[in-house]
Design a protein around this motif. Structure first.
Motif, PDB file in Angstrom:
ATOM      1  N   LEU A  60       0.830  -1.210   0.000  1.00 10.70           N
ATOM      2  CA  LEU A  60       0.000   0.000   0.000  1.00 10.70           C
ATOM      3  C   LEU A  60       0.864   1.259   0.000  1.00 10.70           C
ATOM      4  O   LEU A  60       1.992   1.252   0.499  1.00 10.70           O
ATOM      5  CB  LEU A  60      -0.917   0.029   1.223  1.00 10.70           C
ATOM      6  CG  LEU A  60      -2.082  -0.959   1.266  1.00 10.70           C
ATOM      7  CD1 LEU A  60      -2.809  -0.840   2.602  1.00 10.70           C
ATOM      8  CD2 LEU A  60      -3.050  -0.737   0.112  1.00 10.70           C
ATOM      9  N   THR A  67       2.944  -3.343  -5.883  1.00 11.86           N
ATOM     10  CA  THR A  67       1.986  -2.806  -4.923  1.00 11.86           C
ATOM     11  C   THR A  67       0.605  -3.304  -5.301  1.00 11.86           C
ATOM     12  O   THR A  67       0.423  -3.952  -6.335  1.00 11.86           O
ATOM     13  CB  THR A  67       2.047  -1.262  -4.914  1.00 11.86           C
ATOM     14  OG1 THR A  67       1.220  -0.753  -3.865  1.00 11.86           O
ATOM     15  CG2 THR A  67       1.605  -0.689  -6.246  1.00 11.86           C
ATOM     16  N   GLU A 113      -2.897  -1.355  -5.086  1.00 19.45           N
ATOM     17  CA  GLU A 113      -3.622  -0.169  -4.657  1.00 19.45           C
ATOM     18  C   GLU A 113      -4.693   0.218  -5.667  1.00 19.45           C
ATOM     19  O   GLU A 113      -4.446   0.207  -6.872  1.00 19.45           O
ATOM     20  CB  GLU A 113      -2.659   1.004  -4.492  1.00 19.45           C
ATOM     21  CG  GLU A 113      -1.456   0.708  -3.609  1.00 19.45           C
ATOM     22  CD  GLU A 113      -0.510   1.886  -3.549  1.00 19.45           C
ATOM     23  OE1 GLU A 113      -0.940   2.970  -3.080  1.00 19.45           O
ATOM     24  OE2 GLU A 113       0.647   1.750  -3.968  1.00 19.45           O
TER      25      GLU A 113
END
Length: 418
Positions: A9, A40, A42
């Motif tokens: 995140l 990541t 996100e």
């Protein structure tokens, strides 16, 4: 050799210390011949904020179709409109009913949490098997849990700790349920090695961690002696500065405002300046206005060159409640600013040496006393600023590079020979 860095995140568009260190580490590894990818997960559109070598690949594995059963947020209406009060009161009742029903259907809050975590871990497993890295470095224990929950990997895994280790897995700062603490603590069993910022942080690792542990400090920009802030020159105005996200629970900017307010009348040539953005802007702005100090205390917002702002100041105040290795404080010391923090604050009490390069206060009253000492004495500011610069010289990119390359080499060799 392929190395996968995982910050699950906040990497995209993130301006924090972890994002900066992740980018620096990726660049260091590429410069030493490694193939590097940052991953990541996100639900955002964005890019890395800090400079990355063009050979570093950034991948966002987020999949909108991945099932995540989320509780609805509760909104408390604070206005005076009676119709809106009724509307939000009814909405609040519905949200509470929905959340209770969701948790009951899933077998409780812990089962709901595990359901969502399991689905994310499955996605990570699929991605990692596709990438086939030779080594994984997670940028937090939260990221480690994301990829290892109910998963097994033969790939060696290291973790980079950008705070005090227990902040990553315990409830020492509040907000974590016991089942979360257990899952995070158990995930240390999946680690082959870990990097910590200070030797004193070893005692904050959980007992179940048995991997390799190395002290590797984060790099701070080196400032030549001739480029340090000069405190002996007389000026028409002087500045106390703070750099960091506006977060009163951690950074405690409101404490700095309270302290300065007591000294403002006595020292009309001094101002207080904050650089940073965050959720507590309105709270701090209201505090400043209530004190009638809007022309002496300034919330300046985001800067992409904090060193430049720090160079223009005279004292660095940093009343944080907790830290890891505070980059803003280290950067202030590197350019020759005397600094003030609390003696109970981790990281801060490692960098500031009491009475040498700054002051460590036991409470607000003592911080006020030390601040006044520095405001009164330019020679003291000069001596402490020089001492602070000397302290930071050990926090070099070369030392970081040597530490990480050594840890990676030793863990890979141990895995191959095991």
């Amino acid at each position: 050799m392929k190395i996968l860095l995982i910050q699950h995140l906040y990497f995209l568009n993130g301006i924090g210390g972890t994002e900066k260190i992740c980018s620096i580490l990726a660049n260091v590894l590429v410069a030493n011949g490694y193939q590097v990818e940052i991953a990541t997960s996100e639900h955002v559109i964005g890019t890395a904020v800090f400079p990355l070598d063009k050979l570093v690949r950034v991948t966002n594995i987020y999949d909108v179709s991945l099932e995540q059963l989320e509780e609805l947020p509760i909104y408390n209406y604070g206005g005076k409109n009676p119709f809106l009060w009724i509307k939000y009161k009814l909405k609040k009742k519905y949200v509470k009913w929905y959340n209770r029903r969701l948790k009951h259907r899933m077998g409780g809050e812990e089962k709901l949490y595990q359901h969502n975590l399991r689905n994310r871990a499955i996605a990570w497993k699929r991605y990692i098997e596709q990438v086939k890295p030779d080594l994984i470095i997670t940028m937090s224990i939260g990221s480690l849990l994301e990829i290892t929950f109910e998963n097994e990997f033969s790939i060696p895994i290291l973790n980079s700790v950008n705070g005090r280790p227990d902040y990553d897995y315990s409830n020492v700062l509040g907000g974590r349920k016991p089942y979360m603490v257990k899952l995070l603590t158990d995930s240390f069993n999946k680690l082959d090695g870990i990097q910590i910022l200070f030797d004193s942080y070893r005692k904050f690792l959980p007992a179940n961690f048995t991997g390799e542990c190395r002290v590797i400090t984060n790099p701070i920009e080196t400032v030549a002696d001739q480029d340090l802030v000069i405190h002996n020159n007389k000026k028409n105005s002087y500045k106390i500065i703070h750099v960091g996200r506006l977060d009163t629970a951690c950074k405690q900017q409101h404490v700095a405002i309270e302290i300065f307010a007591k000294l403002a009348t006595k020292y009309p040539k001094w101002d207080l300046e904050f650089w940073g953005v965050g959720a507590d802007f309105e709270r701090l702005n209201l505090q400043i206005n209530d004190l009638g100090l809007a022309e002496r205390i300034f919330l300046r917002g985001f800067t992409d060159d904090p060193i430049e702002k720090i160079r223009d100041a005279d004292i660095f105040i940093f009343p944080s409640r907790y830290e890891g290795l505070p980059l803003a404080l280290a950067e202030a010391m590197s350019v020759g600013l005397p600094s003030i923090g609390f003696t109970t604050c981790s990281g801060v009490n490692e960098l500031i040496k009491q009475g040498e390069n700054g002051f460590l206060a036991i409470d607000k009253e003592e911080m006020e006393h030390y601040l006044e000492q520095l405001m009164d004495d330019h020679a003291l500011r000069q001596d402490m600023g020089i001492a602070g610069n000397i302290t930071i010289k050990d926090y070099s990119l070369e030392n970081m590079q040597e530490g990480w390359l050594g840890l990676i080499r030793d863990v890979i060799n141990a895995k191959n020979n095991g």
